[in-house]
Design an enzyme around this catalytic site. Structure first.
Site, PDB file in Angstrom:
ATOM      1  N   SER A   1       0.727  -1.238  -0.077  1.00 51.86           N
ATOM      2  CA  SER A   1       0.035   0.007  -0.057  1.00 51.86           C
ATOM      3  C   SER A   1       0.861   1.347  -0.004  1.00 51.86           C
ATOM      4  CB  SER A   1      -0.882   0.046   1.279  1.00 51.86           C
ATOM      5  OG  SER A   1      -1.568   1.227   1.311  1.00 51.86           O
TER       6      SER A   1
ATOM      7  N   LYS B   1      -4.513  -6.638   3.660  1.00 49.23           N
ATOM      8  CA  LYS B   1      -4.432  -5.628   2.653  1.00 49.23           C
ATOM      9  C   LYS B   1      -5.662  -5.179   2.135  1.00 49.23           C
ATOM     10  CE  LYS B   1      -2.931  -2.521  -0.166  1.00 49.23           C
ATOM     11  NZ  LYS B   1      -3.916  -2.144  -1.333  1.00 49.23           N
TER      12      LYS B   1
ATOM     13  N   HIS C   1      -7.447  -3.057   5.044  1.00 49.35           N
ATOM     14  CA  HIS C   1      -6.780  -1.951   4.810  1.00 49.35           C
ATOM     15  C   HIS C   1      -7.517  -1.066   3.806  1.00 49.35           C
ATOM     16  CE1 HIS C   1      -4.530   1.042   2.619  1.00 49.35           C
ATOM     17  NE2 HIS C   1      -3.727   1.199   3.539  1.00 49.35           N
ATOM     18  N   ASN C   2      -7.915  -1.520   2.611  1.00 49.42           N
ATOM     19  CA  ASN C   2      -8.675  -0.903   1.548  1.00 49.42           C
ATOM     20  C   ASN C   2     -10.089  -0.489   1.926  1.00 49.42           C
ATOM     21  OD1 ASN C   2      -6.184  -1.075   0.342  1.00 49.42           O
ATOM     22  ND2 ASN C   2      -7.366  -1.681  -1.756  1.00 49.42           N
TER      23      ASN C   2
ATOM     24  N   GLU D   1      -9.702   2.129   4.009  1.00 47.00           N
ATOM     25  CA  GLU D   1      -9.498   3.543   3.096  1.00 47.00           C
ATOM     26  C   GLU D   1     -10.844   3.943   2.493  1.00 47.00           C
ATOM     27  OE1 GLU D   1      -6.208   2.630   0.057  1.00 47.00           O
ATOM     28  OE2 GLU D   1      -7.749   3.225  -1.206  1.00 47.00           O
TER      29      GLU D   1
ATOM     30  N   ARG E   1     -20.320   4.798  -3.215  1.00 53.38           N
ATOM     31  CA  ARG E   1     -19.549   4.723  -4.268  1.00 53.38           C
ATOM     32  C   ARG E   1     -20.411   3.995  -5.316  1.00 53.38           C
ATOM     33  NH1 ARG E   1     -13.210   3.571  -4.588  1.00 53.38           N
ATOM     34  NH2 ARG E   1     -12.659   4.625  -2.408  1.00 53.38           N
TER      35      ARG E   1
END
Ligand code: 6PG
Length: 473
Positions: free
Chosen positions: A130, A184, A187-188, A191, A289
């Site tokens: 990242s 990860k 993490h995203n 994010e 989104r």
């Protein structure tokens, strides 16, 4: 030229930057790209670092340029491209040569690739990287997964190229198989949520308080000197103040309000649902989104119902309230993300190193923030504990949740959607509710499906009086 210690396949932005980072740290590195025409431009961009890099036109040359046992990083788009690159490489490799997938892979795919590597008796690692292009070039955060001895074999390189926090590398082995890519992915997910919370605060300033983009930017800049200090707040301040050279307008004002996604946020939500570990703020962010992408419907909706937003007075909401909303929302969202990691760790038998996860996120990655240091300390005290129950975060939430409530109320009263902030507040209100309304759900389930329920006053599985009446009647 002597053989390289490591090789990189895939010279897109991330691969090119990572290759230069490796060279910059004193390692000889070979580079291969499916289309060899990329190589001259890449070598030119590498400048002084080119002497450390061996560009290879063919996979055969690439493999021959690497010191055995070979270490090869794949930086190709996640999905089918990874499999076809592995298939192309394997016949050229020896059984102790290692492939390292450094893309944003779905951890299920990494598990599958890891299992077939074990079956074939070849080493394989899946690492989450990242930090975007800048991170890849000057120090990303690295989350590794696979056999520990495979990690140890390249740890000196991965640690050298990673970001450092207090001189400690932000690179860590997380566990076997897809553990690194799972971390990860979460993490995203975080994010996505962090970005959405910030976007909602911007929306309140822009539409509720009629603030110009540059003024919003200055507010973010101010927040970046306090508890909210983070990369995402910092760049939000910068993008809000940028001016379009063509039109003279704020760049933010000419960017179409339709956000893309490659899927990692969605994967986080899917995995949370599979594991029964709720991440409502991340869900709200992914949903937002998706709603942003439904522009035609939004335009029709605005025409049909009107899209007026009432202005929000300072009596209803101050900038301090808004800052507090982001502080509380952020903690609640991270608490959900860490809870998901704890649940996955147990379910998949990983023993994920919880405090170290917070530690490797302190620098290099997109969600880096000063709060992560305190999160690491809290997780060191209670690795499986919900962050909201840690003393430091209990104080922070207590001090800031009032601002979150005021913000959600003011925005909703004004007609402004704040799905992530509202989800954070609902999570807090549910988490602190000793008695929920699920007794009603249990009664309904028992009524129509004889699913039984527990009682508050005695043990065992029970049915309501309606069951007999319902069947008899
Ligand atoms: C990072 C980023 C990076 C990328 C993601 C998200 O940690 O460096 O998360 O991996 O930005 O792919 O991209 P989307 O927003 O397109 O899903």
């Amino acid at each position: 030229m002597s053989q390289s210690e490591i090789g990189v396949v895939g010279l897109g932005t991330m691969g090119a930057m990572l290759t230069m980072n490796i060279a910059d740290n004193g390692f000889k590195v070979s580079a291969f790209n499916r289309s060899a025409s990329r190589l001259p431009g890449f070598m030119k961009d590498a400048g002084d670092l080119a002497s450390q890099i061996t560009p290879c036109d063919t996979l055969e040359d690439f493999v021959a340029s690497l010191k055995p046992p070979r270490n090869i990083i794949l930086m190709v788009p996640a999905g089918a491209a990874v499999d076809s690159q592995i298939d192309a490489l394997r016949p050229l490799l020896d059984s102790d040569d290692m492939i390292i997938d450094a893309g944003n892979a779905n951890f299920h795919e990494t598990n599958r690739r890891a299992a077939s590597a074990v079956e074939a008796g070849v080493p394989f690692l899946g690492i989450g990287v990242s930090g975007g292009a800048e991170g890849a070039r000057f120090g990303p955060s690295i989350m590794g997964g696979g056999p520990k001895d495979c990690w140890d074999r390249v740890a000196h390189i991965l640690e050298a190229i990673s970001a450092k926090y207090d001189d400690r590398p932000c690179a860590q082995w997380m566990g076997s198989g897809g553990a690194g890519h799972f971390v990860k992915t979460v993490h995203n997910g975080i994010e996505y949520a962090d970005m959405q919370l910030i976007a909602e605060a911007y929306g309140i300033m822009r539409d509720g308080k009629a603030m110009a983009a540059a003024d919003c930017g200055r507010v973010f800049e101010g927040w970046n000197t306090g508890i909210l200090q983070s990369y995402l707040i910092e760049i939000s301040g910068e993008v809000s103040q940028a001016v379009d050279s063509e039109t003279g307008s704020p760049v933010l004002d000419i960017i179409l309000d339709r956000a893309g996604q490659k899927g990692t946020g969605r994967w986080t939500v899917i995995e949370s649902q599979m594991l029964g570990a709720p991440v409502p703020v991340i869900e709200a962010a992914v949903g937002a989104r998706n709603m942003s992408a439904m522009r035609d419907l939004r335009l029709k909706g605005a025409a049909l119902y009107g899209d007026d937003v009432q202005s929000i007075s300072d009596d209803a909401l101050t900038m301090t309230d808004l800052e507090q909303a982001l502080i509380a929302g952020k903690i609640l969202c991270y608490a959900q993300g860490f809870d998901l990691l704890v649940k996955a760790s147990g379910e998949y038998g990983w023993t994920l190193p919880m405090p170290e996860i917070a530690e490797v996120w302190r620098e290099g990655c997109i969600i880096r923030s000063s709060m992560l240091n305190d999160m690491a300390s809290a997780l060191r005290e209670a690795p499986a504990g919900n962050l909201c129950t840690a003393p430091h975060f209990k104080s922070l939430i207590t001090a800031n949740v009032g601002g979150l409530r005021k913000t959600a109320l003011a925005a909703q009263a004004a007609g402004l959607p704040v799905p992530a902030l509202a989800a954070a507040l609902a999570y807090f209100d549910t988490m602190t509710q000793a008695r929920t309304t699920a007794n009603m759900l249990q009664a309904q389930r028992d009524y129509f499906g004889a699913h039984s329920f527990e009682r508050t006053d005695k043990d065992g599985a029970h049915h309501g009086p309606w069951l007999g009446q319902h069947l008899d009647g």
